[in-house]
Design an enzyme around this catalytic site. Structure first.
Site: not given
Length: 242
Positions: A101-103, A105
């Protein structure tokens, strides 16, 4: 019984492919006998050595983490930022995230030390549904949403059809909140999909992964998956496409 190269890879000695090379080169011994065949299977009591070094075998573990925003989906970060494994200080096994998961998100992230399990879930053929809630800048038109539902062209190809539902909108603040369900796992996919229709994501959270959800957890908390849940995920990820 498990394939020898899988056990070596699972122990963190080498990748599956590298493990196969080591076996063929005669650098692996099972119960003090050199093994050069790739089809060999071993049981938990077998003694395995790679280049003379005993292989320590971990039991497979599986966790569901509610990843907060501002956390890297990794086991380390050269910039000193918080990483997913920081939330498991008492876990002895060498776990790592399944996908990422993105930083910025938040939401549901699976963690394991089972490489085969992770690969099955991350394989492009896997059809495990991922459900996100996205807060957007602006309010997309119905036609823009339909383009996402049909599949939209990104720089790495057209996306598969998505299911999208409007949850709320604030005309005074010019924002909207949508639920989006996808089966793919491309890098920053949801953000890029909404950017492609001119409505950047302001906030993003993964609410569900297949049948799993975040009920009962707060950001930064985790729980262990049950054996039945692990089995269900395997079946879901490997079922034939319709």
């Amino acid at each position: 019984m498990e394939r020898l190269q899988k056990v070596i890879a699972h122990a963190g000695i080498a990748s599956r492919r590298k493990a196969e090379e080591l076996i063929k080169e005669g650098k692996v011994r099972v119960n003090d006998k050199v093994v050069k065949e790739l089809g060999v299977k071993v049981n938990p009591n077998d003694k395995i050595e790679v280049e003379g070094i005993p292989v320590e075998r971990e039991k497979p573990v599986y966790f569901l983490l509610y990843k907060p925003r501002g956390v890297i989906s990794s086991v380390s970060d050269d910039k000193g930022r918080k990483v997913a494994t920081d939330f498991f200080p008492y876990i002895e096994e060498r776990i790592y995230p399944v996908g990422r998961l993105d930083y910025d998100t938040s939401g549901l992230l699976l963690m394991t030390n089972d490489g085969e399990f992770a690969n099955v879930l991350m394989h492009p053929a896997s059809e495990v549904e991922k459900v996100y809630v996205a807060k957007l800048k602006g309010i997309p038109s119905r036609e823009a949403i339909k383009s996402l539902e049909r599949g939209i062209k990104l720089e790495d190809g057209k996306t598969a059809p998505a299911r999208i539902k409007l949850l709320s909108m604030e005309r005074t603040k010019n924002t909207s909140i949508f639920e989006i369900s996808i089966y793919e796992g491309r890098n920053r996919q949801v953000r890029r999909m909404f950017e492609a229709i001119g409505h950047p994501v302001m906030k993003l959270k993964r609410e569900r992964y297949g049948f799993l959800n975040l009920h009962g957890l707060s950001a930064g908390e985790a729980r262990e998956l049950t054996p039945h849940e692990v089995k269900q995920l395997r079946v879901m990820a490997t079922k034939p496409k319709k």
